[in-house]
Design an enzyme around this catalytic site. Structure first.
Site, mmCIF file in Angstrom:
data_model
loop_
_atom_site.group_PDB
_atom_site.id
_atom_site.type_symbol
_atom_site.label_atom_id
_atom_site.label_comp_id
_atom_site.label_asym_id
_atom_site.label_seq_id
_atom_site.Cartn_x
_atom_site.Cartn_y
_atom_site.Cartn_z
ATOM 1 N N GLU A 147 92.088 53.940 -16.458
ATOM 2 C CA GLU A 147 91.927 54.850 -15.325
ATOM 3 C C GLU A 147 92.165 56.263 -15.818
ATOM 4 O O GLU A 147 93.205 56.554 -16.414
ATOM 5 C CB GLU A 147 92.951 54.526 -14.227
ATOM 6 C CG GLU A 147 92.753 53.148 -13.640
ATOM 7 C CD GLU A 147 93.617 52.889 -12.400
ATOM 8 O OE1 GLU A 147 94.377 53.801 -11.993
ATOM 9 O OE2 GLU A 147 93.531 51.779 -11.860
ATOM 10 N N GLU B 116 97.449 46.860 -11.505
ATOM 11 C CA GLU B 116 97.534 48.184 -12.136
ATOM 12 C C GLU B 116 98.898 48.251 -12.820
ATOM 13 O O GLU B 116 99.927 47.873 -12.233
ATOM 14 C CB GLU B 116 97.412 49.322 -11.113
ATOM 15 C CG GLU B 116 97.615 50.683 -11.787
ATOM 16 C CD GLU B 116 97.260 51.892 -10.919
ATOM 17 O OE1 GLU B 116 96.825 51.727 -9.775
ATOM 18 O OE2 GLU B 116 97.444 53.018 -11.436
ATOM 19 N N ASP C 239 90.135 57.807 -11.384
ATOM 20 C CA ASP C 239 91.331 57.684 -10.522
ATOM 21 C C ASP C 239 91.459 58.899 -9.598
ATOM 22 O O ASP C 239 90.951 59.973 -9.912
ATOM 23 C CB ASP C 239 92.571 57.600 -11.431
ATOM 24 C CG ASP C 239 93.743 56.931 -10.745
ATOM 25 O OD1 ASP C 239 93.595 56.497 -9.593
ATOM 26 O OD2 ASP C 239 94.815 56.847 -11.380
ATOM 27 N N ASN D 281 96.768 53.508 -16.832
ATOM 28 C CA ASN D 281 96.537 54.941 -16.621
ATOM 29 C C ASN D 281 96.561 55.673 -17.959
ATOM 30 O O ASN D 281 97.475 55.483 -18.760
ATOM 31 C CB ASN D 281 97.634 55.512 -15.727
ATOM 32 C CG ASN D 281 97.537 54.965 -14.321
ATOM 33 O OD1 ASN D 281 96.652 55.328 -13.567
ATOM 34 N ND2 ASN D 281 98.432 54.039 -13.989
ATOM 35 N N GLU E 86 93.379 52.813 -2.838
ATOM 36 C CA GLU E 86 94.799 52.544 -3.097
ATOM 37 C C GLU E 86 95.633 53.147 -1.980
ATOM 38 O O GLU E 86 95.160 54.011 -1.241
ATOM 39 C CB GLU E 86 95.212 53.056 -4.471
ATOM 40 C CG GLU E 86 95.039 54.533 -4.655
ATOM 41 C CD GLU E 86 95.437 55.015 -6.051
ATOM 42 O OE1 GLU E 86 95.642 54.209 -6.960
ATOM 43 O OE2 GLU E 86 95.534 56.242 -6.198
HETATM 44 P P1 C2E Z 1 98.521 56.494 -9.643
HETATM 45 O O1 C2E Z 1 97.779 56.115 -10.864
HETATM 46 O O2 C2E Z 1 97.738 57.078 -8.530
HETATM 47 O O3 C2E Z 1 99.277 55.178 -9.201
HETATM 48 C C1 C2E Z 1 99.423 54.786 -7.896
HETATM 49 C C2 C2E Z 1 100.726 55.232 -7.361
HETATM 50 O O4 C2E Z 1 100.740 55.032 -5.966
HETATM 51 C C3 C2E Z 1 101.888 54.400 -7.909
HETATM 52 O O5 C2E Z 1 103.036 55.234 -7.917
HETATM 53 C C4 C2E Z 1 102.032 53.370 -6.834
HETATM 54 O O6 C2E Z 1 103.315 52.771 -6.830
HETATM 55 C C5 C2E Z 1 101.802 54.191 -5.607
HETATM 56 N N1 C2E Z 1 101.326 53.408 -4.470
HETATM 57 C C6 C2E Z 1 100.452 52.402 -4.510
HETATM 58 N N2 C2E Z 1 100.253 51.894 -3.306
HETATM 59 C C7 C2E Z 1 100.999 52.618 -2.435
HETATM 60 C C8 C2E Z 1 101.222 52.588 -1.020
HETATM 61 O O7 C2E Z 1 100.679 51.767 -0.301
HETATM 62 N N3 C2E Z 1 102.063 53.534 -0.514
HETATM 63 C C9 C2E Z 1 102.674 54.452 -1.277
HETATM 64 N N4 C2E Z 1 103.492 55.295 -0.691
HETATM 65 N N5 C2E Z 1 102.507 54.510 -2.622
HETATM 66 C C10 C2E Z 1 101.671 53.599 -3.194
HETATM 67 P P2 C2E Z 1 103.938 55.342 -9.183
HETATM 68 O O8 C2E Z 1 104.130 54.022 -9.823
HETATM 69 O O9 C2E Z 1 105.133 56.133 -8.776
HETATM 70 O O10 C2E Z 1 103.031 56.187 -10.156
HETATM 71 C C11 C2E Z 1 102.784 57.531 -9.897
HETATM 72 C C12 C2E Z 1 101.797 58.060 -10.871
HETATM 73 O O11 C2E Z 1 102.343 58.099 -12.186
HETATM 74 C C13 C2E Z 1 100.561 57.213 -11.006
HETATM 75 O O12 C2E Z 1 99.702 57.508 -9.956
HETATM 76 C C14 C2E Z 1 100.031 57.655 -12.335
HETATM 77 O O13 C2E Z 1 99.325 58.874 -12.203
HETATM 78 C C15 C2E Z 1 101.300 57.921 -13.101
HETATM 79 N N6 C2E Z 1 101.582 56.781 -13.966
HETATM 80 C C16 C2E Z 1 102.203 55.632 -13.694
HETATM 81 N N7 C2E Z 1 102.279 54.871 -14.797
HETATM 82 C C17 C2E Z 1 101.669 55.522 -15.793
HETATM 83 C C18 C2E Z 1 101.417 55.264 -17.182
HETATM 84 O O14 C2E Z 1 101.751 54.206 -17.742
HETATM 85 N N8 C2E Z 1 100.760 56.211 -17.892
HETATM 86 C C19 C2E Z 1 100.340 57.374 -17.303
HETATM 87 N N9 C2E Z 1 99.689 58.258 -18.045
HETATM 88 N N10 C2E Z 1 100.562 57.654 -16.013
HETATM 89 C C20 C2E Z 1 101.228 56.746 -15.264
HETATM 90 CA CA CA Z 2 95.588 56.811 -8.163
HETATM 91 CA CA CA Z 3 96.093 54.949 -11.372
#
Ligand code: C2E
Ligand code: CA
Ligand code: CA
Length: 509
Positions: free
Chosen positions: A373, A286, A403, A341, A460
């Site tokens: 997603e 991802e 998602d 995403n 996830e």
């Molecule tokens: P998301 O799409 O639900 O992405 C998964 C988030 O959960 C990611 O946080 C990931 O690092 C975190 N995560 C995954 N596995 C675990 C785990 O086992 N434990 C915990 N505590 N966390 C876990 P991240 O990278 O901080 O991203 C947060 C949100 O930001 C994402 O949620 C997504 O909605 C958004 N995001 C990230 N990158 C992009 C992007 O390029 N474009 C857009 N539109 N949104 C993004």
């Molecule tokens: Ca998610």
């Molecule tokens: Ca996602």
């Protein structure tokens, strides 16, 4: 017969009559036949011209009456909100300058209240738009009845209302009293047809000091106070305070920083492993945005994606991340997929599919290796547009995942509205499976739902081997989470892939 026709007939009748009378009496008066003929013509011409004038006059009168009615209608439309009859934003600005003058003359302050329904969208989407309109009209009536006679209330758009009132700066309790009355009145359930609609409101309040601040500045402050109330869960009122101003300054600094960071390529992709649970193999990654900030280090997306969305920058940000990710992944094993995403704002862009497909061609990245997603909230604003964007992408082989399923509406209707290839269970349920049986039940129910719809399920937020084992037993197809590794930058991914002989030689990253 119209008025014009009537006048014409009467006119013709008079002409004929006069012509007869004239031809009998003129000869004796004048004597010569020629002179008589000339006089008769002149008389007839005169009468005809008078009649024509009368008809034109009547028409002009009618035209100008119509113009005045239309003008009044246009003015009403331009100054009042058609649904509630309240002043609109433009009129409020005009009223505000008058209120400023009155307040300055009397040494008073002005309070600005921004009043907003909580979750208004759920009224429109649940009981329907008619119920939504009824709620807005009731809100307008309540505000009009409660504010003092010298105050103004306006509807600025949607469920956004604003009140302006003068008050004695030493007695802010007058404003608090009004706010309490508004909260009490607007939280009463409203009967619409057979439904009883429950609602709560949030109110932001700001004040001008005699002679210093403009109404615009006070409105901005009231908006900031309102956002703070909403952030804290809504159903409350709050005055603006300086701490909220600092938050706004930080937000503005992030927005300004993004405007240079995106074109400079400082928002970079990180990669989180996605594992096939049945084989234990790496299936893909991802793509997660990170801001490689020159002074603050690596920033997480929660700090900047919502601001990018508000500032209309998320499309550029997303395209930049995707371009980098496609270029990186072009040199990886062709069996590895990328999930990106797509935020709700992007699904309102009618050119989104074209932009993504163009990027795939330019970077020579196969669409079959891409999964996008989207969340349920993306589907609310314009489902038809989302469907057409998704159809164009799917035609080219791109896959689609839903998602964060389980949060928000989790509706079967949404699941059916688009041809999803995968459901992703929100990490909050998966992470809580260890000690919350209710979350385990939700994960189980979503997995079953996926099975019955023949849509594979990804979990996830898998942090332990024990949870991974339980998910395997439930029949989850794919997993991702800290148990398998934290998100990695491109160099770390290349090392991981090199160790597993998954680095192709097609192109260097
Ligand atoms: P998301 O799409 O639900 O992405 C998964 C988030 O959960 C990611 O946080 C990931 O690092 C975190 N995560 C995954 N596995 C675990 C785990 O086992 N434990 C915990 N505590 N966390 C876990 P991240 O990278 O901080 O991203 C947060 C949100 O930001 C994402 O949620 C997504 O909605 C958004 N995001 C990230 N990158 C992009 C992007 O390029 N474009 C857009 N539109 N949104 C993004
Ligand atoms: Ca998610
Ligand atoms: Ca996602």
């Amino acid at each position: 017969m119209t008025d014009g026709h009537g006048v014409l007939l009467v006119g013709l009748w008079i002409i004929v009559l006069l012509a007869c009378i004239g031809s009998q009496h003129l000869p004796s008066a004048i004597g010569s036949d020629d002179a008589r003929a000339v006089l008769l013509c002149a008389l007839l011409l005169n009468i005809a011209l008078s009649l024509l004038g009368a008809i034109r006059h009547r028409r002009l009168l009618a035209d100008s009456r119509l113009c005045r009615t239309l003008e009044a209608r246009v003015q009403t439309l331009a100054s009042r909100d058609p649904l509630t009859g309240l002043a609109n934003r433009r009129t409020l600005a005009e009223v505000a300058s008058g209120t400023m003058i009155t307040a300055a003359r009397r040494g008073l302050s002005i309070a600005v209240l921004t009043v907003n329904l909580d979750n208004f969208r759920s009224v429109n989407e649940g009981p329907g738009h008619e119920a939504g309109d009824a709620v807005l009209v009731d809100m307008a009536e309540a505000l009009t009845a409660l504010i003092p006679p010298s105050a103004t209330v306006a509807r600025l758009g949607g469920d956004e209302f604003c009140c302006l009132m003068t008050f004695d700066a030493g007695r802010p309790a007058t404003v608090d009293g009004l706010v309490a009355a508004i909260m009490a009145r607007l939280t009463r359930p409203l009967a619409v047809g057979r439904e009883s609609i429950r609602r709560t409101v949030s109110i932001g309040i700001a004040r001008t000091e005699p002679g210093d601040m403009t109404i615009d500045a006070a409105m901005r402050r009231a908006d900031i106070a309102l956002s703070a109330v909403k952030k804290a869960g809504g159903d409350a009122a709050s005055w603006f305070d300086a701490g909220m101003g600092r938050e706004l300054a930080v937000r503005n600094a992030i927005e300004a920083g993004l405007r240079t960071a995106i074109p400079a390529g400082r928002i970079v992709p990180y990669y989180e492993q996605q594992i096939d649970l049945s084989t234990g193999r790496l299936a893909g990654f991802e793509v997660l945005a990170r801001w490689d900030h020159p002074t603050d280090g690596i920033l997480l997306p929660d700090r900047f994606i919502p601001i990018a969305e508000e500032a209309g920058l998320v499309s550029d940000l997303s395209m930049s991340i995707m371009r980098q990710a496609f270029e990186h992944a072009a040199s990886w094993d062709p069996g590895l997929t990328l999930s990106v995403n797509i935020s709700p704002g992007q699904l309102k862009d009618p050119w989104l599919a074209e932009k993504i497909l163009k990027l795939l061609i330019e970077t020579n990245f196969p669409p079959q290796r891409l999964e996008i997603e989207i969340t349920e909230t993306s589907l609310f604003d314009n489902l038809a547009l989302a469907q057409s964007i998704v159809a164009s992408l799917k035609n080219q082989g791109v896959r689609l995942a839903l998602d964060d399923f389980g949060t928000g509406y989790s509706s079967l209707a949404h699941l059916r509205a688009l041809p999803f290839d995968r459901i992703k269970i929100d990490k909050s349920f998966v992470m809580a499976m260890a000690d919350d049986p209710e979350c385990t039940a939700i994960v189980e129910a979503i997995t079953r739902l996926g099975h019955s719809l023949s849509v594979p399920v990804t979990a996830e937020g898998v942090e332990t081997a024990a949870i991974a084992g339980r998910l395997r037993a439930l029949g989850c197809h794919k997993v991702q989470g800290w148990h398998y590794g934290r998100p990695l930058d491109v160099q770390q991914v290349r090392r991981l892939l090199a160790d597993r002989s998954l680095l192709g030689t097609a192109r260097a990253a």
